[in-house]
Enzyme design. Sequence first.
Site, short mmCIF file in Angstrom:
data_model
loop_
_atom_site.label_atom_id
_atom_site.label_comp_id
_atom_site.label_asym_id
_atom_site.label_seq_id
_atom_site.Cartn_x
_atom_site.Cartn_y
_atom_site.Cartn_z
N ARG A 1 29.29 38.21 36.50
CA ARG A 1 29.77 36.99 37.15
C ARG A 1 28.64 36.31 37.90
O ARG A 1 27.93 36.94 38.66
CB ARG A 1 30.92 37.32 38.09
CG ARG A 1 32.08 37.95 37.33
CD ARG A 1 33.34 38.07 38.15
NE ARG A 1 34.38 38.68 37.33
CZ ARG A 1 35.60 38.96 37.77
NH1 ARG A 1 35.92 38.67 39.03
NH2 ARG A 1 36.49 39.51 36.96
N ARG B 1 30.50 41.73 46.60
CA ARG B 1 30.39 40.61 45.64
C ARG B 1 29.05 40.68 44.93
O ARG B 1 28.02 40.34 45.49
CB ARG B 1 30.54 39.28 46.38
CG ARG B 1 30.76 38.07 45.48
CD ARG B 1 31.00 36.80 46.28
NE ARG B 1 32.22 36.87 47.08
CZ ARG B 1 33.44 36.64 46.61
NH1 ARG B 1 33.60 36.29 45.34
NH2 ARG B 1 34.50 36.74 47.39
N GLU C 1 40.28 42.32 48.39
CA GLU C 1 40.88 42.31 47.05
C GLU C 1 40.17 43.29 46.12
O GLU C 1 38.95 43.26 45.97
CB GLU C 1 40.80 40.89 46.46
CG GLU C 1 41.44 40.81 45.09
CD GLU C 1 41.23 39.45 44.43
OE1 GLU C 1 41.15 38.44 45.16
OE2 GLU C 1 41.15 39.42 43.19
N SER D 1 44.02 42.48 40.63
CA SER D 1 44.74 41.22 40.48
C SER D 1 45.59 41.26 39.21
O SER D 1 45.07 41.47 38.12
CB SER D 1 43.73 40.07 40.40
OG SER D 1 44.41 38.85 40.39
N ARG E 1 32.89 47.98 43.55
CA ARG E 1 33.65 47.46 44.70
C ARG E 1 34.60 48.52 45.25
O ARG E 1 34.77 48.64 46.46
CB ARG E 1 34.44 46.20 44.35
CG ARG E 1 35.12 45.61 45.58
CD ARG E 1 35.93 44.36 45.30
NE ARG E 1 35.10 43.17 45.24
CZ ARG E 1 35.61 41.93 45.21
NH1 ARG E 1 36.92 41.74 45.23
NH2 ARG E 1 34.81 40.89 45.15
#
Length: 483
Positions: free
Chosen positions: A302, A317, A401, A404, A446
Site C-alpha cells: 500500500r 502503518r 483497526e 475489516s 500490525r
Amino acid sequence: MIDLRLLRENPGNYKAGAKAKNIPVDIDRILALDEDKRRLLTRIEHLRAEQNKIAKESGPLIGKLSGSLKQATGDEATRIQRELEELKARPAKLKAEISELEPQVAALEPQLQSLLLQVPLPPDADVPVGAGSESNVEIKRWSPPGFQLSKSFEENRGFKPKTHQELVRDLKLADFERGVKLAGTRSYVLTGMGMRLHMALLRYATDFMTDRHGFTPISVPVLVREEAMIGTGFFPAGREQAYHIAETQRRNPDAADDKGVGSHDLYLTGTGEVGLMGLHMNEILDEAQLPLRYVTVSTCFRREAGAAGKDTAGLYRIHQFDKVEQVVICKADEAESRAWHKKMIGFVEEILQSLEIPYRLLQCCTGDLGPKNADMVDIESWMPGRGQPDKDGRPQGDFGETHSASRLYDFQCRRLNMRYRAGAAGGKHETVFCHSLNNTVLASPRFLIPLLENHQQQDGSVRIPAALRPYLNGAEVVRSSVS
RNA sequence: GGAGGGGUGGCUGAGCGGUUGAAAGCAGCAGACUUGAAAUCUGCCAUGGGGCUUGUCCUCAUCAGGAGUUCGAAUCUCCUCCCCUCCGCCA
C-alpha cells in the site's frame, strides 16, 4: 458496478447512496449519456436489421449470378454484370448512415463506462448515517478474564506498559533503521523472534480457517493486471493507493527505436481479496459449487498516499505487510449474505479470543464504507501503547483497526462478470451475479502490536498465548530476539 | 532471448467467404419406461443489450480484443492481448 437498469428505474436511490457515502458522482450525466446512447443504438439496429435482410435476400442470388457470369458471353454477360452491380449497390446507403452513427456511440461509450465505474453501491438502510470514522458505532466489546477495559493497563496489570516500539527495540524483534535504509519510510525488518512470531500468527490464522471452518487455502498472484483491480472495485477510486509496475514503459536500451517491450502494466495488490475474487472472473459457476470459501495469505502493498505524517512510527502503518484474508462467494440472497457476514466476523472473534486480545466491533457508518460496500464492520484490537498521552506523557491505550469485514452484494461480482446458474448447469435457468464478502483473518506485523503490548510482562518479556505456542516450538515467553 | 502452434457455447471439439448463433459428443434440465434407481428413448439446453404492440414477440451484438477488406466474415488481412510446445538462459 451497479446495475444500470436499476439506476434508470430509481436514480434517487443511487444519488442518496453516493451522498451518504460522500462520494461525488454525476448521476444525471449518466442518465443523459445512457439515453443518448440508447437512442443512437436503436437507430443503428434498425438500419442493421435492414442490411441483414438485404444481405440474406440478395446474397445467394449474387453467388448464383457470379457463377453463371463465368460461363456467359456477349449480351448475356453484360446483362448479368449489370444486375450484379445493382444488387451490390442496394445496401450502400444503409452502410453510409451506419458508419456516420457508429462513431457517435463510440464517443459516448467510454464516458458512460468511466462514470458507471464510479457509482458507489448504496449503503444498506440499517447502516448508520455519518460523515466518517468518528460516527462509527461500537456494537460489542470483549476482553479476556482478568482484564477490564474500563481500567488502565497499570490498574489491570500493576505496571506501566511499554509501547510496541519499545518492546520491539528492547527484545530486538524489529529493525526500523535498516528497513528505512533499504526501502525508505514506512519500511521495517523483522528479526529473530519478531519474524518467528509473525510467521506463527499467519500460519495459525490460515490453519484456523482451513481446519476449523473448511475454507480452501489458496495462493494467489499479488502482481495483477488492471482488470483485476477494476473488477474487484479497487480502481478507479483507489488508484493512488496501489503500486504500479509500468511494464509498457519499459525500453530496450539496445533497440534503435524507443518502442515499449513490456506487454502490459501490472499492479501490486493491497490485499489478497483481489486475487481470491479475481480467480473466477468471467466464469459461470454451478449453483452446487456455492458458497466458495477461500483463504489466502499474501503480501500486501500500500502506497499510503494521503496518510503523510499519520502513524509514521512503528509497525502500524507500513507499505508492505502480510495478511491472511477470507473471502466468501455465495448465492445472490440477502439473508445468506448477511448470515455469512456474521459468521466471518465470528471467526475473527474466535481467533482474537484464543489469542486473549481485547477487542471491539464497530458498525461503520455510511461515510466510512468506501465505494464497494453495502455494509462494513471493523474489528479493533486493544493497543495499550496507542492513544493520547497521559499526564506523564505516556500513551493511555486505544483501539486500533486490525480487521475489516465487508458485505458487497453483487457489486464486485458484477464488475468481475462472475455469475452462477440458478438450479443446475446447462438447464434453462437464468444466470445471476454472485454475492461476495471478505474479511481479514489476521494481518501482521500490525497484529504484533496488540500481541506484544497486551502480553508484555513486568520484567519486559512477552508471554506467548497458548494457541500460538505450537507454532513456536512450544515457547511460552519471548525474552530476547533468540528465544 | 530464438523457432513454431493455437485461442470457437458450462466442458471437449468441428467448421476456414453465403440461413453457421454455430455440427457432434459430454455435462445439465424436462418427460417416457421402471416399485425405485441404473440403462435406454424423446424433447429442451450460449451470453449480453435494445424496443414496444410485455409476446410460445421483434431486433442487434458476440466464435480472445480492436481495426480493415467484402454486397456478405467464426472463416481473408493488419495490430494487440493471452495460452501452449521445443531450444537457450535461470531461482
